[in-house]
Design a protein around this motif. Structure first.
Motif, PDB file in Angstrom:
ATOM      1  N   ALA A  99       6.940 -29.761  61.080  1.00 50.70           N
ATOM      2  CA  ALA A  99       7.834 -28.564  60.940  1.00 50.70           C
ATOM      3  C   ALA A  99       8.445 -28.767  59.561  1.00 50.70           C
ATOM      4  O   ALA A  99       8.340 -27.663  58.852  1.00 50.70           O
ATOM      5  CB  ALA A  99       9.026 -28.325  61.904  1.00 50.70           C
ATOM      6  N   ILE A 100       8.647 -29.964  59.219  1.00 49.19           N
ATOM      7  CA  ILE A 100       9.387 -30.366  57.944  1.00 49.19           C
ATOM      8  C   ILE A 100       8.381 -30.058  56.943  1.00 49.19           C
ATOM      9  O   ILE A 100       8.189 -29.247  55.988  1.00 49.19           O
ATOM     10  CB  ILE A 100      10.262 -31.596  57.806  1.00 49.19           C
ATOM     11  N   ASP A 101       7.198 -30.599  56.992  1.00 49.98           N
ATOM     12  CA  ASP A 101       6.121 -30.463  56.275  1.00 49.98           C
ATOM     13  C   ASP A 101       5.596 -28.896  55.938  1.00 49.98           C
ATOM     14  O   ASP A 101       5.418 -28.632  55.040  1.00 49.98           O
ATOM     15  CB  ASP A 101       4.762 -31.183  56.685  1.00 49.98           C
ATOM     16  N   THR A 102       5.487 -28.457  57.096  1.00 57.79           N
ATOM     17  CA  THR A 102       5.000 -26.958  57.005  1.00 57.79           C
ATOM     18  C   THR A 102       6.212 -26.080  56.394  1.00 57.79           C
ATOM     19  O   THR A 102       5.718 -25.196  55.628  1.00 57.79           O
ATOM     20  CB  THR A 102       4.943 -26.490  58.518  1.00 57.79           C
ATOM     21  N   ALA A 103       7.415 -26.292  56.617  1.00 57.33           N
ATOM     22  CA  ALA A 103       8.748 -25.415  56.172  1.00 57.33           C
ATOM     23  C   ALA A 103       8.408 -25.882  54.462  1.00 57.33           C
ATOM     24  O   ALA A 103       8.478 -24.748  53.630  1.00 57.33           O
ATOM     25  CB  ALA A 103       9.805 -26.017  56.485  1.00 57.33           C
ATOM     26  N   SER A 104       8.060 -27.015  54.064  1.00 54.37           N
ATOM     27  CA  SER A 104       7.975 -27.278  52.592  1.00 54.37           C
ATOM     28  C   SER A 104       6.736 -26.577  51.933  1.00 54.37           C
ATOM     29  O   SER A 104       6.919 -25.841  51.107  1.00 54.37           O
ATOM     30  CB  SER A 104       7.694 -28.946  52.360  1.00 54.37           C
ATOM     31  N   GLU A 105       5.678 -26.698  52.734  1.00 54.70           N
ATOM     32  CA  GLU A 105       4.436 -25.974  52.250  1.00 54.70           C
ATOM     33  C   GLU A 105       4.636 -24.385  52.240  1.00 54.70           C
ATOM     34  O   GLU A 105       4.080 -23.907  51.106  1.00 54.70           O
ATOM     35  CB  GLU A 105       3.309 -26.304  53.265  1.00 54.70           C
ATOM     36  N   LEU A 106       5.309 -23.848  53.160  1.00 55.82           N
ATOM     37  CA  LEU A 106       5.735 -22.364  53.052  1.00 55.82           C
ATOM     38  C   LEU A 106       7.100 -21.874  52.363  1.00 55.82           C
ATOM     39  O   LEU A 106       7.501 -20.795  52.365  1.00 55.82           O
ATOM     40  CB  LEU A 106       5.682 -21.880  54.610  1.00 55.82           C
ATOM     41  N   ALA A 142      14.454 -35.268  53.272  1.00 55.96           N
ATOM     42  CA  ALA A 142      15.457 -35.246  51.857  1.00 55.96           C
ATOM     43  C   ALA A 142      14.733 -34.862  50.651  1.00 55.96           C
ATOM     44  O   ALA A 142      15.349 -34.245  49.789  1.00 55.96           O
ATOM     45  CB  ALA A 142      15.900 -36.679  51.741  1.00 55.96           C
ATOM     46  N   ASP A 143      13.539 -35.234  50.505  1.00 58.97           N
ATOM     47  CA  ASP A 143      12.830 -34.767  49.360  1.00 58.97           C
ATOM     48  C   ASP A 143      12.033 -33.834  49.217  1.00 58.97           C
ATOM     49  O   ASP A 143      11.185 -33.375  48.347  1.00 58.97           O
ATOM     50  CB  ASP A 143      12.099 -36.316  48.486  1.00 58.97           C
ATOM     51  N   LYS A 144      11.968 -33.120  50.338  1.00 59.30           N
ATOM     52  CA  LYS A 144      11.278 -31.840  50.549  1.00 59.30           C
ATOM     53  C   LYS A 144      11.924 -30.426  50.600  1.00 59.30           C
ATOM     54  O   LYS A 144      11.588 -29.603  50.495  1.00 59.30           O
ATOM     55  CB  LYS A 144      10.646 -31.916  52.105  1.00 59.30           C
ATOM     56  N   ASN A 145      13.189 -30.622  50.274  1.00 59.19           N
ATOM     57  CA  ASN A 145      14.162 -29.531  50.094  1.00 59.19           C
ATOM     58  C   ASN A 145      14.189 -28.446  51.333  1.00 59.19           C
ATOM     59  O   ASN A 145      14.080 -27.266  51.191  1.00 59.19           O
ATOM     60  CB  ASN A 145      13.614 -28.453  48.871  1.00 59.19           C
ATOM     61  N   VAL A 146      14.193 -29.165  52.361  1.00 58.44           N
ATOM     62  CA  VAL A 146      14.340 -28.398  53.815  1.00 58.44           C
ATOM     63  C   VAL A 146      15.651 -28.996  54.490  1.00 58.44           C
ATOM     64  O   VAL A 146      15.787 -30.047  54.602  1.00 58.44           O
ATOM     65  CB  VAL A 146      13.043 -28.737  54.652  1.00 58.44           C
ATOM     66  N   LEU A 147      16.400 -28.059  54.969  1.00 62.22           N
ATOM     67  CA  LEU A 147      17.532 -28.538  55.767  1.00 62.22           C
ATOM     68  C   LEU A 147      16.969 -28.633  57.282  1.00 62.22           C
ATOM     69  O   LEU A 147      16.100 -27.921  57.647  1.00 62.22           O
ATOM     70  CB  LEU A 147      18.467 -27.174  55.728  1.00 62.22           C
ATOM     71  N   VAL A 148      17.646 -29.533  57.830  1.00 62.34           N
ATOM     72  CA  VAL A 148      17.396 -29.823  59.162  1.00 62.34           C
ATOM     73  C   VAL A 148      18.712 -29.397  59.949  1.00 62.34           C
ATOM     74  O   VAL A 148      19.559 -29.894  59.826  1.00 62.34           O
ATOM     75  CB  VAL A 148      17.145 -31.437  59.585  1.00 62.34           C
ATOM     76  N   CYS A 149      18.338 -28.582  60.918  1.00 60.37           N
ATOM     77  CA  CYS A 149      19.526 -27.791  61.592  1.00 60.37           C
ATOM     78  C   CYS A 149      19.648 -27.984  63.268  1.00 60.37           C
ATOM     79  O   CYS A 149      18.432 -28.180  63.716  1.00 60.37           O
ATOM     80  CB  CYS A 149      19.636 -26.353  61.422  1.00 60.37           C
ATOM     81  N   THR A 150      20.723 -28.372  63.660  1.00 58.29           N
ATOM     82  CA  THR A 150      20.690 -28.523  65.342  1.00 58.29           C
ATOM     83  C   THR A 150      21.216 -26.905  65.821  1.00 58.29           C
ATOM     84  O   THR A 150      21.942 -26.281  65.223  1.00 58.29           O
ATOM     85  CB  THR A 150      21.919 -29.354  65.777  1.00 58.29           C
ATOM     86  N   GLU A 151      20.355 -26.693  66.832  1.00 60.26           N
ATOM     87  CA  GLU A 151      20.839 -25.451  67.694  1.00 60.26           C
ATOM     88  C   GLU A 151      21.199 -25.814  69.056  1.00 60.26           C
ATOM     89  O   GLU A 151      20.571 -26.512  69.712  1.00 60.26           O
ATOM     90  CB  GLU A 151      19.615 -24.510  67.684  1.00 60.26           C
ATOM     91  N   ASN A 152      22.562 -25.449  69.359  1.00 60.51           N
ATOM     92  CA  ASN A 152      22.891 -26.158  70.680  1.00 60.51           C
ATOM     93  C   ASN A 152      23.997 -25.342  71.081  1.00 60.51           C
ATOM     94  O   ASN A 152      24.395 -24.018  70.553  1.00 60.51           O
ATOM     95  CB  ASN A 152      23.268 -27.513  70.553  1.00 60.51           C
ATOM     96  N   TYR A 153      24.928 -25.546  72.286  1.00 58.81           N
ATOM     97  CA  TYR A 153      26.011 -24.763  72.672  1.00 58.81           C
ATOM     98  C   TYR A 153      27.086 -25.819  73.095  1.00 58.81           C
ATOM     99  O   TYR A 153      27.762 -25.795  73.948  1.00 58.81           O
ATOM    100  CB  TYR A 153      25.555 -23.989  73.946  1.00 58.81           C
ATOM    101  N   MET A 154      27.191 -26.784  72.017  1.00 54.52           N
ATOM    102  CA  MET A 154      28.288 -27.926  72.035  1.00 54.52           C
ATOM    103  C   MET A 154      29.502 -27.088  71.596  1.00 54.52           C
ATOM    104  O   MET A 154      29.491 -26.310  70.939  1.00 54.52           O
ATOM    105  CB  MET A 154      27.993 -28.933  71.128  1.00 54.52           C
ATOM    106  N   ASP A 155      30.636 -27.828  72.285  1.00 58.10           N
ATOM    107  CA  ASP A 155      32.042 -27.493  71.853  1.00 58.10           C
ATOM    108  C   ASP A 155      32.050 -27.765  70.526  1.00 58.10           C
ATOM    109  O   ASP A 155      31.377 -28.470  70.039  1.00 58.10           O
ATOM    110  CB  ASP A 155      33.058 -27.648  72.797  1.00 58.10           C
TER     111      ASP A 155
END
Length: 191
Positions: A99-106, A142-155
């Protein structure tokens, strides 16, 4: 990313409307943006295929649609909460890298990784393994200019704990209030 407008999640559409065709669907529905889905491992993560990436680039150009992110929904079925030695966790990390590589590519600014079902955090060990997975993913991105985000329902306290444990500038929370409601929680109580 400073995008503001109306969009849709690709996986919420019927299968014939997914893939690069989604750009035309988004435009026909009067929207401007779409959140893409990496796809299933059983289908070899179709979005990561170079031919498919080119088709998405062409469709974006043709219809003027914005890609806001890529979802790694595989974590619903394989545990990010498992130790690194677990084959399911290995598959999760492989999918996140795809996903990171694909996000960077797109030129997509972020990926988001859900912590639901098989990846729901319910113990301290789950939290530590999840944080480790995100740290490793952030290092890769880190060097691909892509944020990694968590999606959850934690408090809030668990969100802050996860942010502290990961401790990477390219790690963010992808906040969706609907996740709390779907899981029987009242969102304002958790903020």
């Amino acid at each position: 990313m400073n995008y503001r407008g109306l969009g849709i999640c690709e996986w919420s559409l019927p299968t014939p409307m997914r893939g690069p065709t989604v750009c035309r669907v988004v435009k026909d529905f009067g929207m401007e943006a779409v959140e893409l889905d990496l796809g299933l491992v059983e289908e070899n993560f179709p979005l990561a295929n170079p031919y498919v990436i080119d088709a998405y680039k062409e469709a974006r150009s043709q219809y003027g649609v914005t890609y806001t992110g890529i979802a790694v929904n595989l974590t619903d079925f394989y545990p990010m909460t498992a130790p690194l030695s677990d084959p399911g966790r290995e598959l999760v990390e492989y999918a996140i890298k795809k996903a990171i590589d694909t996000a960077s590519e797109l030129d997509i600014p972020l990926i988001h990784v859900p912590s639901f079902f098989k990846s729901h955090v319910s113990t301290d060990e789950d939290m530590m393994n999840t944080a480790d997975c995100f740290r490793r993913s952030c290092d890769y991105a880190a060097d691909k200019n892509v944020l990694v985000c968590t999606e959850n329902y934690m408090d809030t306290s668990m969100q802050l704990q996860l942010l502290e444990l990961v401790d990477k500038s390219n790690f963010k929370v992808y906040f969706d209030t609907q996740n709390y409601e779907v899981n029987g929680l009242y969102t304002p109580d958790l903020i």
